[in-house]
Design an enzyme around this catalytic site. Structure first.
Site, PDB file in Angstrom:
ATOM      1  N   THR A   1       3.767  -2.390   0.037  1.00 53.50           N
ATOM      2  CA  THR A   1       3.077  -3.446  -0.187  1.00 53.50           C
ATOM      3  C   THR A   1       3.321  -4.821   0.327  1.00 53.50           C
ATOM      4  O   THR A   1       4.349  -4.590   0.069  1.00 53.50           O
ATOM      5  CB  THR A   1       2.320  -2.915  -1.135  1.00 53.50           C
TER       6      THR A   1
ATOM      7  N   ARG B   1      -2.094  -9.154  -1.569  1.00 52.66           N
ATOM      8  CA  ARG B   1      -2.016  -7.968  -1.910  1.00 52.66           C
ATOM      9  C   ARG B   1      -2.626  -7.176   0.077  1.00 52.66           C
ATOM     10  O   ARG B   1      -3.173  -8.012   0.722  1.00 52.66           O
ATOM     11  CB  ARG B   1      -3.902  -7.945  -2.111  1.00 52.66           C
TER      12      ARG B   1
ATOM     13  N   LYS C   1       4.365  -6.627  -4.737  1.00 53.80           N
ATOM     14  CA  LYS C   1       5.349  -6.468  -5.407  1.00 53.80           C
ATOM     15  C   LYS C   1       6.449  -7.130  -5.078  1.00 53.80           C
ATOM     16  O   LYS C   1       5.912  -8.243  -5.226  1.00 53.80           O
ATOM     17  CB  LYS C   1       5.389  -4.893  -5.798  1.00 53.80           C
TER      18      LYS C   1
ATOM     19  N   GLU D   1     -10.017  -7.217  16.311  1.00 55.21           N
ATOM     20  CA  GLU D   1      -9.800  -5.483  16.134  1.00 55.21           C
ATOM     21  C   GLU D   1      -8.958  -5.053  17.540  1.00 55.21           C
ATOM     22  O   GLU D   1      -9.699  -5.815  18.353  1.00 55.21           O
ATOM     23  CB  GLU D   1     -11.344  -4.233  16.467  1.00 55.21           C
TER      24      GLU D   1
ATOM     25  N   ASP E   1       8.033   5.040   1.458  1.00 53.63           N
ATOM     26  CA  ASP E   1       8.180   4.368   1.218  1.00 53.63           C
ATOM     27  C   ASP E   1       8.053   3.309  -0.242  1.00 53.63           C
ATOM     28  O   ASP E   1       7.905   3.462  -1.203  1.00 53.63           O
ATOM     29  CB  ASP E   1       6.436   4.657   0.087  1.00 53.63           C
TER      30      ASP E   1
ATOM     31  N   TYR F   1     -12.544 -11.541  13.691  1.00 56.65           N
ATOM     32  CA  TYR F   1     -13.163 -10.398  13.785  1.00 56.65           C
ATOM     33  C   TYR F   1     -11.923 -10.069  14.862  1.00 56.65           C
ATOM     34  O   TYR F   1     -12.174 -11.245  16.438  1.00 56.65           O
ATOM     35  CB  TYR F   1     -14.628 -10.463  13.806  1.00 56.65           C
TER      36      TYR F   1
HETATM   37  C1  LIG Z   1       2.150   0.651  -5.180  1.00 55.60           C
HETATM   38  C2  LIG Z   1       2.112   2.218  -4.534  1.00 55.60           C
HETATM   39  C3  LIG Z   1       1.188   2.264  -3.257  1.00 55.60           C
HETATM   40  C4  LIG Z   1       0.027   1.561  -3.334  1.00 55.60           C
HETATM   41  O1  LIG Z   1      -0.887   0.546  -2.910  1.00 55.60           O
HETATM   42  P1  LIG Z   1      -2.474   0.248  -3.620  1.00 55.60           P
HETATM   43  O2  LIG Z   1      -1.772  -1.437  -2.948  1.00 55.60           O
HETATM   44  O3  LIG Z   1      -2.002  -0.029  -4.984  1.00 55.60           O
HETATM   45  O4  LIG Z   1      -2.489   0.885  -2.645  1.00 55.60           O
HETATM   46  C5  LIG Z   1       2.025   3.101  -2.830  1.00 55.60           C
HETATM   47  N1  LIG Z   1       3.080   3.711  -2.873  1.00 55.60           N
HETATM   48  C6  LIG Z   1       3.812   3.914  -3.751  1.00 55.60           C
HETATM   49  C7  LIG Z   1       5.288   3.736  -3.579  1.00 55.60           C
HETATM   50  C8  LIG Z   1       3.387   2.327  -4.419  1.00 55.60           C
HETATM   51  O5  LIG Z   1       3.938   1.807  -5.696  1.00 55.60           O
END
Ligand SMILES: *Cc1c(COP(=O)(O)O)cnc(C)c1O
Length: 417
Positions: A226, A235, A229, A56, A200, A54
């Site tokens: 993220t 993840r 990807k 935090e 994003d 933990y």
């Molecule tokens: C995949 C994605 C997310 C969300 O990611 P998660 O890990 O599935 O919550 C946010 N913004 C964009 C543009 C994405 O493609």
């Protein structure tokens, strides 16, 4: 390498599910634009005793004892991410993309504040203001769309809406948009109306890290991504921002949104950032785009309509309406031959969101397996053949064998068993 001998011995039921999923991943072709195969090093980092801790708080200011090593671990992940994206400040604790975005909004906005983002059905993300998502319920999202003729973001239109609506924040960054994003223009517009800029880059982070897509981090106030990807990590997510916003971002993640960070995932993030800093990753990122272009070109030459006429990145949206097919039918047909894609809306889709007219196809995972332009052309021909023979089980069966053979030539680097 984890052998899973304990799982095999103590939980055979779970072990058999793992075997089945590994077999599926090995023998089927992954063309879902948001997926990838992590390296064994990333996989090993996740399966470590870091999960027991933990932590935090932040380095040097934890709410639990015994965090000396975790402090070092988190600092390592931060330093690598900073270098990778030329970031002033990085928070590596975000659990996933959507919670990262929630923290960004919380750091900059009050409930009810106005935000400008891309429409979901034009390639935006749920967390950019969809009405079933927390973002659409808590904040007042107004939206821009793609130009119906070009299938591209029309920056004059974005400016017009921004001047009219005066949002407090402008969001750029998408889940299903295949063209370069004009970060500088977004920034100019935001400055003109006094809005914060939020990028994003969940989908294209790996392309940016590999130097084959433009980096918004030096330009924008705040950037989320993220890590699972194109970046090919575990993840999870990270948030990057200018130093002057560091405190408010960190506070929004903890104690604002989350409790303890997932230290084993932080470890795997650090490993993935280390991999992305290597010269090989640049080669990988370029090959993703080469493959994407080869696939889009071949599909176009077979008569398919690619939204916006092509791709600059790892994905494309294919409009199946002119072929008299729905996205769902295509997704199902391809699943039957062992190819995974995701159905997708097309701009101004004549069909409802649950049964949209397109499919989204991406090359990051296939590229990780080592496939190149030749294989992409072969894949385009297989896809076309399947969609033309969707009711012919004999042909579909032959195609399934062909997909399997192709996959076996390019083993998944995540394979463990
Ligand atoms: C995949 C994605 C997310 C969300 O990611 P998660 O890990 O599935 O919550 C946010 N913004 C964009 C543009 C994405 O493609």
């Amino acid at each position: 390498m984890p052998s899973y001998s304990y799982l095999q011995q103590f939980d055979p039921q779970l072990f058999s599910l793992l075997q089945k999923e590994e077999e599926r991943q090995n023998n089927e072709l992954e063309l879902i634009a948001s997926e990838n195969y992590v390296s064994r090093a990333v996989l090993e980092a996740m399966a470590t005793v870091f999960t027991n801790k933990y932590s935090e708080g932040y380095s040097g200011h934890r709410y639990y004892g015994g965090n000396q090593v975790i402090d070092e671990l988190e600092n390592l992940a931060i330093e690598r991410a900073k270098k990778l994206f030329s970031a002033e400040h990085v928070n590596v604790q975000a659990l996933s993309g959507s919670p990262a975005n929630a923290a960004v909004y919380m750091a900059f906005l009050e409930p009810g504040d106005k935000v400008l983002g891309l429409r979901l059905d034009h390639g935006g993300h749920l967390s950019h203001g969809h009405n079933v998502n927390f973002s659409g319920r808590l904040y007042n999202f107004v939206q821009y769309g793609l130009n119906p003729e070009t299938g591209r973001i029309d920056m004059d239109e974005v400016r017009k809406i921004a001047l009219q609506e005066k949002p407090k924040m402008i969001v750029a960054g998408f889940s299903a948009y295949s063209r370069e994003i004009e970060w500088e223009k977004f920034k100019e517009i935001a400055d003109e109306v006094g809005a914060f800029t939020f990028a994003d880059i969940a989908h294209i982070a790996g392309l940016i890290a590999g130097g084959v897509a433009k980096n918004p981090v030096p330009i924008f106030d705040v950037v989320s991504t993220t890590t699972h990807k194109t970046l090919r990590g575990p993840r999870g997510a990270i948030i990057m921002c200018k130093e002057k916003f560091a405190k408010q971002i960190d506070r929004a993640i903890f104690p604002g949104m989350q409790g303890g960070p997932h230290d084993h995932i932080t470890a795997a993030k650090a490993v993935a950032f280390g991999e992305a800093l290597k010269p090989e990753f640049k080669v990988y990122a370029q090959q993703i785009i080469n493959n994407s272009r080869a696939l889009a070109n071949k599909l176009s030459s077979l008569g398919y309509q690619v939204v916006s006429g092509g791709t600059d990145n790892h994905l494309m949206v294919v409009n199946l309406h002119p072929r008299g097919l729905s996205g769902k039918e295509a997704e199902q047909t391809l699943e039957n031959i062992g190819i995974s894609v995701s159905r997708s809306t097309i701009p101004n889709d004549p069909n409802p969101p649950l049964n949209p007219s397109g499919i989204r196809i991406g090359t990051p995972a296939a590229t990780t397996r080592g496939m190149k332009e030749n294989e992409m052309e072969q894949v385009a021909i297989i896809i076309d053949s399947a969609l033309n023979n969707k009711n012919n089980s004999e042909t579909l069966n032959t195609l399934k064998q062909e997909v399997r053979k192709l996959c076996q030539k390019f083993p998944s680097p995540s394979a463990t068993l």
